[in-house]
Design a protein around this motif. Structure first.
Motif, PDB file in Angstrom:
ATOM      1  N   TYR A   1     100.234  59.301 103.517  1.00 52.48           N
ATOM      2  CA  TYR A   1     100.122  60.067 102.267  1.00 52.48           C
ATOM      3  C   TYR A   1     100.807  59.318 101.125  1.00 52.48           C
ATOM      4  CZ  TYR A   1     102.039  63.634  99.074  1.00 52.48           C
ATOM      5  OH  TYR A   1     102.457  64.333  97.981  1.00 52.48           O
ATOM      6  N   MET A   2     102.012  58.818 101.438  1.00 47.91           N
ATOM      7  CA  MET A   2     102.768  58.064 100.432  1.00 47.91           C
ATOM      8  C   MET A   2     102.002  56.803 100.029  1.00 47.91           C
ATOM      9  SD  MET A   2     104.850  55.127 100.491  1.00 47.91           S
ATOM     10  CE  MET A   2     105.399  54.932 102.167  1.00 47.91           C
ATOM     11  N   VAL A   3     101.506  56.078 101.031  1.00 52.59           N
ATOM     12  CA  VAL A   3     100.754  54.850 100.735  1.00 52.59           C
ATOM     13  C   VAL A   3      99.528  55.195  99.882  1.00 52.59           C
ATOM     14  CG1 VAL A   3      99.414  52.984 101.745  1.00 52.59           C
ATOM     15  CG2 VAL A   3     101.578  53.633 102.761  1.00 52.59           C
ATOM     16  N   GLY A   4      98.903  56.341 100.183  1.00 52.44           N
ATOM     17  CA  GLY A   4      97.742  56.767  99.410  1.00 52.44           C
ATOM     18  C   GLY A   4      98.068  56.893  97.933  1.00 52.44           C
ATOM     19  N   ALA A   5      99.239  57.476  97.663  1.00 50.64           N
ATOM     20  CA  ALA A   5      99.633  57.633  96.268  1.00 50.64           C
ATOM     21  C   ALA A   5      99.806  56.279  95.594  1.00 50.64           C
ATOM     22  CB  ALA A   5     100.924  58.424  96.200  1.00 50.64           C
ATOM     23  N   TYR A   6     100.476  55.358  96.292  1.00 51.95           N
ATOM     24  CA  TYR A   6     100.684  54.032  95.714  1.00 51.95           C
ATOM     25  C   TYR A   6      99.354  53.297  95.569  1.00 51.95           C
ATOM     26  CZ  TYR A   6     105.723  54.205  95.790  1.00 51.95           C
ATOM     27  OH  TYR A   6     107.013  54.525  95.519  1.00 51.95           O
ATOM     28  N   ALA A   7      98.487  53.470  96.574  1.00 47.22           N
ATOM     29  CA  ALA A   7      97.191  52.813  96.501  1.00 47.22           C
ATOM     30  C   ALA A   7      96.402  53.335  95.307  1.00 47.22           C
ATOM     31  CB  ALA A   7      96.418  53.042  97.800  1.00 47.22           C
ATOM     32  N   GLY A   8      96.506  54.634  95.058  1.00 50.86           N
ATOM     33  CA  GLY A   8      95.818  55.219  93.918  1.00 50.86           C
ATOM     34  C   GLY A   8      96.307  54.615  92.611  1.00 50.86           C
ATOM     35  N   LEU A   9      97.632  54.471  92.512  1.00 50.54           N
ATOM     36  CA  LEU A   9      98.184  53.876  91.297  1.00 50.54           C
ATOM     37  C   LEU A   9      97.710  52.450  91.122  1.00 50.54           C
ATOM     38  CD1 LEU A   9     101.836  55.098  91.238  1.00 50.54           C
ATOM     39  CD2 LEU A   9      99.999  55.609  89.667  1.00 50.54           C
ATOM     40  N   GLY A  10      97.740  51.707  92.242  1.00 48.51           N
ATOM     41  CA  GLY A  10      97.304  50.322  92.179  1.00 48.51           C
ATOM     42  C   GLY A  10      95.849  50.240  91.762  1.00 48.51           C
ATOM     43  N   ALA A  11      95.028  51.120  92.364  1.00 50.00           N
ATOM     44  CA  ALA A  11      93.601  51.108  92.057  1.00 50.00           C
ATOM     45  C   ALA A  11      93.379  51.452  90.590  1.00 50.00           C
ATOM     46  CB  ALA A  11      92.869  52.098  92.950  1.00 50.00           C
ATOM     47  N   ALA A  12      94.161  52.425  90.102  1.00 50.57           N
ATOM     48  CA  ALA A  12      94.007  52.806  88.699  1.00 50.57           C
ATOM     49  C   ALA A  12      94.362  51.636  87.803  1.00 50.57           C
ATOM     50  CB  ALA A  12      94.894  54.000  88.381  1.00 50.57           C
ATOM     51  N   GLY A  13      95.399  50.890  88.216  1.00 47.40           N
ATOM     52  CA  GLY A  13      95.795  49.739  87.423  1.00 47.40           C
ATOM     53  C   GLY A  13      94.706  48.688  87.380  1.00 47.40           C
ATOM     54  N   VAL A  14      94.160  48.382  88.567  1.00 49.10           N
ATOM     55  CA  VAL A  14      93.134  47.344  88.636  1.00 49.10           C
ATOM     56  C   VAL A  14      91.873  47.792  87.913  1.00 49.10           C
ATOM     57  CG1 VAL A  14      91.661  46.043  90.185  1.00 49.10           C
ATOM     58  CG2 VAL A  14      94.058  46.379  90.756  1.00 49.10           C
ATOM     59  N   LEU A  15      91.454  49.035  88.197  1.00 52.73           N
ATOM     60  CA  LEU A  15      90.232  49.529  87.565  1.00 52.73           C
ATOM     61  C   LEU A  15      90.400  49.642  86.060  1.00 52.73           C
ATOM     62  CD1 LEU A  15      89.121  52.280  90.065  1.00 52.73           C
ATOM     63  CD2 LEU A  15      88.031  50.095  89.629  1.00 52.73           C
ATOM     64  N   GLY A  16      91.639  49.993  85.671  1.00 49.01           N
ATOM     65  CA  GLY A  16      91.910  50.128  84.249  1.00 49.01           C
ATOM     66  C   GLY A  16      91.642  48.839  83.494  1.00 49.01           C
TER      67      GLY A  16
END
Lengths: 377, 369
Positions: free
Chosen positions: A43-58
């Motif tokens: 769950y924790m990794v999911g949150a970090y992955a989401g942030l990372g993905a948002a950064g890259v996609l951004g």
């Protein structure tokens, strides 16, 4: 009245997050009889992955700016959600292959690569910190990697294939959980401000809407709605697809399923991936929509509570996990909202889950919907 | 489990007993003859405070791990919640030492300065007893219902109780549970938690824990514990009241854990809630598993090793838990029974290991190509 409705909706929001995580616990327990302690950390990794993905996609999508900012379009947000779910599914798969499968089978290549590699990396870091030259630190790391690989190979070749003892599996799971929590703390992985994310809402939303006269925030409704969609999807997979049928068969009787030609290892791997994807989705939704403060240890308490939810509903039982999660979320919210007026301080919020667990285990050890298997001698 | 389970280990018990007695006399003597006037009392034979701290935490961890081994190793029940009993012991000892200062030990200094063995004997023994008993009572309350459950469920429910204990302590204002407890103020005087723990007391309680543990292991009660571990249903069929033995082991273990907590509280200048988090519980479990579930000497050795290891790796603290986690996983994959398995460190064990290594080599050379 409106206040009660508001509290209930918040409870449902928290509860649906618990339910999503609890589903992973309950499915893995169903097929493997293992409490996957590391699930909360997914769950924790999911949150970090989401942030990372948002950064890259951004940086890719037009009109978006990099990390720690907002993705206004629903398309971007859904892309972030899917990316994080995919990454978490992959993580679940790796965890199963590297740490849990070698307890049952003689596999050693993936564990040697992953566990040996991680050990080598840690040895490299320690050597580097001990003022060794980079070259010798790399040499030390490689030696440790090869050494662990060789050790795993020799011991695995003599392993008796079959179900490991419960304790061995549980301790391995605790080890995996500790690893996931602390790997991100290594100085080379994240910088210190990336580790502890204070506020990181990915999507901004209009503040509040009115539902039956009660004012609720949009993220509450969104989290609940998305969770419902994911749960419906899961129900569809488990009920109507071929692999879902196999999951149910293994869950019912693993040996018989194996005799009927079901590849139990594939089914177990699939279950891990599915559960991890749901937990990852929960992580992304909580960070991305509510902007909760985040640390690598956030999965510990969340995981424990979700596990309690799974036990509450009867572990191994999929609808039970959903009901258990919702009950837990509601109970917590109500204690926080109405506890102080009856003498329970709201700081007891975290104790509610465990109090519920204790009561349930003592009164109805199989949970609300579980069936107690008779003891075989 | 070989036949060694039913024989007392002659060598180690004798060495331990003898060394323990000698050490007690020696240390006791050294302290009695020291004039208790200045700070140098705490530094023992030229050791500085830092090293002293390591040795004392080694001792505390040995008590913790060996007492956890009573439950996890002997009776085969898996508790993850012993940190809760540790917290109870620590907070009760700290509270009694400050709140009961005027009535129980008016002669103790209130500024938290170290106290010698003779002067500290009565307070230390009393506070450890109270801390231990408080933890044992909590252990009984926790153990009686939870020990109906088995395996993973027991692990989770004990964990749940530990979390509840932590939340409850956080809400007790009298011990500043939400922040950190250093002492209390009465009027214009501040009474700090006395600094009573030193080598002597830690050593004494380590010896006591080991002695009780060994005594139990090779007594009829100990055999009943092992029977519960090996096969609960068969044990029940043989007329062993399994629940009673499980609860007994649990309460006894909680008692010693409480003593360790009291020693910790009387050493630390302040107590705070996060010293008793779930991660600390894992530390102890790792020691027990690494040493070998059920092996007293193995667990004690693992406790010492794992307390010194992070100090040796000082400055790279962030690697410690990652290294721990990998150690756990690799250990479970390669040697799930721990370093010592269920054997004790003894001459027979050493000879057996040497023979095993020899046979491994000879088997390799004889293997058909």
């Amino acid at each position: 009245m409106h206040q009660l409705l508001e509290q209930l909706l918040i409870g449902v929001q928290i509860g649906s997050i618990y339910a999503l995580i609890a589903l992973g616990y309950t499915m893995v327990y169903g097929v493997l009889k293992l409490i996957n302690f590391a699930h909360g950390d997914v769950y924790m990794v999911g949150a970090y992955a989401g942030l990372g993905a948002a950064g890259v996609l951004g940086t890719w999508l037009p009109g978006h700016t990099p990390l720690h900012t907002l993705l206004p379009s629903p398309f971007g947000a859904i892309l972030v959600l899917l990316t994080a779910m995919l990454l978490c599914a992959l993580l679940g798969l790796i965890i199963e292959q590297a740490a849990y499968r070698p307890l049952r089978t003689r596999s050693w290549i993936v564990p040697g690569l992953v566990i040996g590699g991680a050990s080598g990396y840690v040895a490299y870091g320690i050597a580097l910190n001990g003022n060794r030259t980079p070259a010798s630190a790399i040499a030390i790391g490689v030696v440790v990697w090869l050494g662990i690989g060789a050790l795993l190979r020799t011991t695995q070749s003599r392993r008796t294939v079959g179900t490991p003892s419960r304790l061995t599996a549980l301790i391995t799971a605790i080890g995996v959980s500790l690893f996931l929590e602390n790997f991100g703390l290594l100085p080379q992985i994240f910088s210190s401000d990336q580790r502890f994310i204070q506020r990181s809402q990915i999507v901004t939303l209009p503040n509040r809407v009115s539902v039956l006269g009660a004012s609720v925030s949009v993220q509450t409704l969104l989290i609940f709605g998305l969770s419902l969609i994911l749960m419906a999807l899961l129900t569809y997979i488990v009920t109507y697809t071929r692999i879902g049928k196999a999951v149910r068969a293994v869950s019912f009787d693993a040996d018989a399923a194996a005799l009927m030609g079901i590849n139990t290892n594939t089914v177990i791997a699939f279950t891990f991936a599915l559960g991890a994807a749901l937990a990852g989705a929960a992580g992304v939704m909580v960070t991305g929509l509510t902007g909760t403060a985040f640390t690598p240890y956030v999965g510990v308490l969340m995981g424990l509570k979700a596990f309690v939810a799974a036990v509450l509903g009867g572990i191994g039982n999929i609808p039970g996990a959903v009901v258990g999660g919702l009950v837990m979320g509601l109970a917590e919210t109500l204690v926080v909202a109405y506890g102080p007026s009856v003498g329970i301080p709201s700081t007891y919020r975290d104790a509610v889950a465990f109090f519920l667990l204790i009561v349930i285990l003592l009164v109805r050890p199989a949970g609300l919907f579980g069936r107690l298997a008779p003891e075989k001698v | 489990m070989g036949s060694s389970a039913f024989k007392s280990p002659p060598l180690l018990t004798r060495i331990l007993g003898f060394a323990g007695l000698l050490g007690l006399l020696f240390l006791g003597n050294a302290w009695v003859e020291r004039p208790l006037i200045d700070q140098s009392v705490t530094s023992f034979y030229g050791m500085d405070q830092y090293k002293e701290g390591i040795v004392i935490s080694c001792g505390i961890y040995v008590i913790l791990a060996v007492s956890l081994n009573l439950v996890n190793g002997f009776t085969g029940q898996f508790s993850l919640g012993h940190i809760g009993f540790y917290a109870v012991g620590a907070y009760v000892a700290a509270a009694v030492s400050t709140y009961g200062h005027a009535r129980l030990f008016p002669n103790l200094p209130i500024d938290g300065s170290p106290i010698g063995v003779v002067q500290g004997a009565y307070p230390v023994l009393l506070l450890c007893l109270i801390g231990g008993l408080a933890a044992a009572v909590v252990g009984f309350i926790v153990g009686l219902p939870s020990l109906r459950l088995r395996g993973d469920y027991l692990a989770i429910i004990t964990l749940g109780f530990a979390q509840i204990i932590q939340v409850v302590i956080r809400n007790i204002k009298a011990v500043d549970g939400a922040t950190s407890f250093t002492g209390i103020s009465r009027g214009d005087t501040t009474i700090l938690t006395p600094h009573l723990t030193n080598f002597f007391w830690v050593f004494l309680f380590v010896a006591l824990t080991l002695w009780v543990s060994y005594g139990l292991r090779f007594s009829t009660h100990g055999l009943a514990f092992l029977a519960v571990r090996e096969d609960e249903i068969a044990a029940e069929a043989m007329g062993i009241p399994t629940t009673r033995y499980k609860v007994t082991a649990f309460v006894l273990s909680a008692f010693f854990t409480g003593i360790a907590g009291a020693l910790f509280a009387l050493y630390q200048p302040s107590l705070s809630n996060d010293q008793f988090s779930f991660v600390r519980s894992i530390d102890t479990v790792v020691m027990v598993v690494l040493g070998g579930l059920g092996s007293i000497s193995g667990v004690a050795i693992a406790a010492v090793l794992l307390t010194i290891l992070p100090e040796a790796l000082r400055g790279i603290d962030q690697y410690r838990l990652v290294a721990y986690s990998l150690l756990l996983i690799v250990l479970m994959l390669t040697r799930p029974q721990g370093i010592f398995g269920r054997e004790e460190l003894s001459r027979a064990w050493l000879l057996g290991q040497i023979a095993a290594v020899k046979s491994w080599f000879s088997r390799r050379s004889l293997r058909p190509s």
